[in-house]
Motif scaffolding. Structure first.
Motif, PDB file in Angstrom:
ATOM      1  N   HIS A 581       0.831  -1.193   0.000  1.00  0.00           N
ATOM      2  CA  HIS A 581       0.000   0.000   0.000  1.00  0.00           C
ATOM      3  C   HIS A 581       0.872   1.253   0.000  1.00  0.00           C
ATOM      4  N   ARG A 582       2.070   1.108   0.585  1.00  0.00           N
ATOM      5  CA  ARG A 582       3.015   2.233   0.568  1.00  0.00           C
ATOM      6  C   ARG A 582       3.850   2.097  -0.710  1.00  0.00           C
ATOM      7  N   LEU A 583       3.562   2.940  -1.678  1.00  0.00           N
ATOM      8  CA  LEU A 583       4.196   2.808  -2.993  1.00  0.00           C
ATOM      9  C   LEU A 583       5.687   3.090  -2.956  1.00  0.00           C
ATOM     10  N   SER A 584       6.159   3.759  -1.900  1.00  0.00           N
ATOM     11  CA  SER A 584       7.588   4.042  -1.799  1.00  0.00           C
ATOM     12  C   SER A 584       8.411   2.767  -1.665  1.00  0.00           C
ATOM     13  N   THR A 585       7.754   1.657  -1.257  1.00  0.00           N
ATOM     14  CA  THR A 585       8.482   0.396  -1.072  1.00  0.00           C
ATOM     15  C   THR A 585       8.632  -0.385  -2.365  1.00  0.00           C
ATOM     16  N   VAL A 586       8.002   0.060  -3.460  1.00  0.00           N
ATOM     17  CA  VAL A 586       8.037  -0.736  -4.688  1.00  0.00           C
ATOM     18  C   VAL A 586       8.582   0.061  -5.870  1.00  0.00           C
ATOM     19  N   VAL A 587       9.289   1.125  -5.584  1.00  0.00           N
ATOM     20  CA  VAL A 587       9.787   1.949  -6.695  1.00  0.00           C
ATOM     21  C   VAL A 587      10.824   1.220  -7.538  1.00  0.00           C
ATOM     22  N   ASP A 588      11.460   0.191  -6.948  1.00  0.00           N
ATOM     23  CA  ASP A 588      12.480  -0.552  -7.691  1.00  0.00           C
ATOM     24  C   ASP A 588      11.932  -1.820  -8.326  1.00  0.00           C
ATOM     25  N   ALA A 589      10.617  -2.051  -8.230  1.00  0.00           N
ATOM     26  CA  ALA A 589      10.026  -3.268  -8.781  1.00  0.00           C
ATOM     27  C   ALA A 589      10.175  -3.291 -10.299  1.00  0.00           C
ATOM     28  N   VAL A 601      -5.568  -2.877 -14.483  1.00  0.00           N
ATOM     29  CA  VAL A 601      -5.937  -1.661 -15.220  1.00  0.00           C
ATOM     30  C   VAL A 601      -4.707  -0.928 -15.753  1.00  0.00           C
ATOM     31  N   GLU A 602      -3.541  -1.156 -15.103  1.00  0.00           N
ATOM     32  CA  GLU A 602      -2.290  -0.550 -15.581  1.00  0.00           C
ATOM     33  C   GLU A 602      -1.141  -1.469 -15.192  1.00  0.00           C
ATOM     34  N   LYS A 603      -0.098  -1.481 -16.018  1.00  0.00           N
ATOM     35  CA  LYS A 603       1.102  -2.219 -15.642  1.00  0.00           C
ATOM     36  C   LYS A 603       2.311  -1.614 -16.314  1.00  0.00           C
ATOM     37  N   GLY A 604       3.448  -1.754 -15.613  1.00  0.00           N
ATOM     38  CA  GLY A 604       4.692  -1.172 -16.104  1.00  0.00           C
ATOM     39  C   GLY A 604       5.632  -0.964 -14.936  1.00  0.00           C
ATOM     40  N   THR A 605       6.739  -0.270 -15.161  1.00  0.00           N
ATOM     41  CA  THR A 605       7.638   0.064 -14.059  1.00  0.00           C
ATOM     42  C   THR A 605       7.101   1.295 -13.339  1.00  0.00           C
ATOM     43  N   HIS A 606       7.710   1.588 -12.197  1.00  0.00           N
ATOM     44  CA  HIS A 606       7.293   2.758 -11.419  1.00  0.00           C
ATOM     45  C   HIS A 606       7.394   4.027 -12.271  1.00  0.00           C
ATOM     46  N   GLN A 607       8.497   4.183 -12.952  1.00  0.00           N
ATOM     47  CA  GLN A 607       8.705   5.391 -13.729  1.00  0.00           C
ATOM     48  C   GLN A 607       7.752   5.456 -14.921  1.00  0.00           C
TER      49      GLN A 607
END
Length: 628
Positions: A581-589, A601-607
């Protein structure tokens, strides 16, 4: 007090202890289920046959030692029945010789003493039975409990999600009720029937047919008063049991919620409530006690009236010269053996009924089948790379409503896949079906090209390492809780895993270090400490695929940075699924899936999602604007 009288008192106490007449709501439901089974089975014979599923756990086939015990048990029962006749008969012989020969019949007296010793509950064959029978029932209890436990643990998640844990544990504990059924039948019912048959023959031999009619009349009167008064006994005991449950409930809720009582300063209020309930318990207990006194009094009256009648009959025949005087002594001495089966059979009937109800719980468990089962040709899964593919996956917990709708994505070896979305969107469901806790409505899940429905469940789940959102620990030491992930791990392996999870130094400050008990469900630890121990478990297991369900939700920012480093080391070269739920933990996914109402509904890297996505960007913006 005579030996027979002490036996009567023992039976009375046994009845008082077992025939409580208490019936919970679940007992009523089980009685209804029992009646339905009786109808569907075509009567009691068919109903009893259904319990044949437990026979391999009750009969020690293939165990020569226990089979020998069974043979000795049955032989001892027959010998004891014979001794019950021989002892009073021998006493009659002694009396006859004393009155006619006027000398001490030493041989007959020694035989009488021997018969009494061998027929005694404490020194004879009955005592030997009390040594043998527990060994048989202990064996079957272990077999039943282990079989029931294994069956429950094999049942699927849909069963465990709906189960009442207290009811399931109670059913497992009541595996002993089947042992009681066997023991009561062998040790009480069969001997009781034999005693009644033998007593009818013996008194007809000593006296005449009138004695048999008298015994039958006593039995009918005994059964009538027992059945009539027992209705009142059960009502009073049912009322007492309900009030005692209210007392236990209040004590448990109040003591376990001491903090709430103290916060609102309601100790006085709870004290008044308890006093009111206790008054009801005491009044119900007195009514129950009075009912039992009336029951035992009526039973005793029937027994003594019958004894008086048969002694008059014996005296009459002796006075007419139709029987020797020893007959009077033999009949008086044997009367306890004649009437004891009435008490025993009454107690056994009530106990058998109760045990059948208890065993119904176990039968209901054993007839429940897991919805998720291995196919016949299932083989162990072979995971080398760790590629996970969802191929047009749809799944719903109930008909007509899909939790996941046409899911398609692929997680590459070593890639971290982040699952984000609002609560209830289907993120946790993905992890459940990935571990095959539920089967799909349609589509396939492939791991390294292998359909998870075609491999064994045990091998599949061994592939995963899971850090759940709500960590549950066993009430044992920290060391054993971490080692649970890999039972053959050394202490040093556990220490290294805890260092990687940033919990090692904290554990050393505990009162007994790694040997500190964590309390029930880990209550002695903070939320962050529990989650770090949970992470240490997964690090120790070294799984091929890692599942993280909000693994850092209860951890402060400083500790989180340490754990993120540990998790990066853990997930390196391992396929990882992260619910966050905290998106800061998945920025490197490597791949972020935005899920809404069971759809991607959406998919891709964080950036990529920040630049081209809408839903993910909205979530990121909202979290970024929240105060720290």
């Amino acid at each position: 007090m005579s030996h027979e009288s002490s036996n009567d008192d023992t039976i009375h106490k046994s009845v008082a202890g077992s025939d409580d007449g208490s019936e919970s709501d679940s007992d009523e439901e089980l009685k209804e289920l029992q009646q339905k089974r009786l109808k569907s089975s075509g009567g009691w014979i068919g109903y009893i046959k259904e319990f044949g599923i437990f026979w391999p756990c009750l009969w020690p086939a293939g165990n020569p030692r226990l089979l020998l015990y069974v043979g000795l048990l049955l032989m001892n029962i027959l010998i004891t029945r014979a001794l019950h006749v021989l002892a009073p008969r021998q006493l009659g012989i002694i009396i006859d010789k004393l009155t006619t020969e006027r000398r001490i019949p030493w041989v007959d007296m020694v035989l009488y003493a021997l018969f009494r010793i061998l027929a005694s509950d404490s020194t004879g064959f009955e005592a030997l039975n009390e040594i043998i029978a527990p060994r048989i029932t202990a064996w079957s209890y272990q077999r039943l409990t282990i079989a029931a436990f294994d069956h429950v643990m094999r049942l699927s998640m849909d069963f465990h999600d709906d189960k009442d844990s207290g009811e399931i544990i109670k059913a497992l504990e009541q595996a002993n009720s089947l042992n009681s059924l066997l023991r009561i039948f062998v040790m009480e019912v069969v001997p009781g029937v034999l005693d009644i048959v033998i007593s009818l023959w013996y008194v007809s031999y000593l006296l005449d047919g009138y004695a048999v009619l008298l015994i039958v009349g006593v039995a009918i009167a005994f059964i009538f008063v027992t059945a009539y008064i027992t209705a009142f006994v059960k009502a009073s005991r049912r009322d007492l049991s309900a009030r005692e449950r209210d007392e236990s409930r209040l004590l448990y809720e109040t003591i376990s919620n001491w903090s709430v009582v103290s916060y609102f300063n309601r100790r006085g209020y709870e004290k008044v409530r308890l006093a009111g309930i206790l008054k009801g318990v005491v009044d119900a207990d007195l009514r129950s006690n009075d009912s039992y006194v009336a029951l035992y009094g009526a039973q005793e009256f029937c027994e003594r009236a019958g004894e008086f009648g048969i002694l008059i009959l014996a005296a009459y025949r002796i006075s007419r010269g139709l029987a020797p005087i020893g007959t009077f002594i033999a009949v008086q001495n044997y009367w306890g053996t004649i009437t004891m089966p009435l008490f025993v059979m009454g107690h056994s009937y009530r106990q058998l009924t109760s045990d059948l109800i208890d065993a119904e719980r176990l039968l209901q468990l054993f007839t429940s089948k897991p919805t998720i089962q291995d196919v016949e040709c299932a083989k162990p899964i072979n995971v080398s790379a760790g590629t996970v593919e969802f191929d047009d996956v749809s799944f719903g917990y109930s008909k007509g409503k899909l939790a996941l709708d046409h899911f398609n994505f692929q997680a590459l070896p070593g890639q971290t896949v982040a699952l984000v979305g609002e609560t209830g969107s289907g993120k946790s469901t993905i992890l459940k079906i990935l571990m095959r806790f539920y089967d799909l409505n349609s589509g396939r899940i492939l791991i390294d090209g292998q359909d998870i429905r075609l491999v064994t469940q045990d091998s599949l789940r061994e592939v995963f390492g899971v850090v759940p959102q709500e960590t549950v620990l066993f009430n044992t030491s920290v060391l054993e809780n971490v080692r649970y992930a890999r039972l053959d791990a050394s202490d040093e392996d556990v220490f290294e895993a805890c260092r990687a999870a940033a919990i090692h130094d904290k554990i050393l400050t505990f009162s007994h270090g790694y040997h500190t008990k964590v309390g029930e469900r880990g209550i002695k630890l903070s939320g962050g400490e529990m989650q770090r121990i949970s992470i240490a478990r997964v690090i120790l297991k070294r799984p091929r695929i890692v599942l993280l369900d909000e693994a850092t939700s209860a951890i402060d920012t400083i500790t989180e940075s340490k754990i993120q480093t540990a998790l990066r080391n853990l997930t390196s070269n391992r396929t990882t699924f992260v619910i966050a739920h905290r998106l800061s933990t998945v920025v490197d996914a490597g791949l972020v899936l935005v899920i809404d109402q069971g759809r991607i509904v959406e998919k891709g890297t964080h950036q990529q999602l920040l630049e081209h996505g809408r839903r993910y960007k909205d979530l990121w913006t909202k979290q970024a604007s929240l105060p720290p």
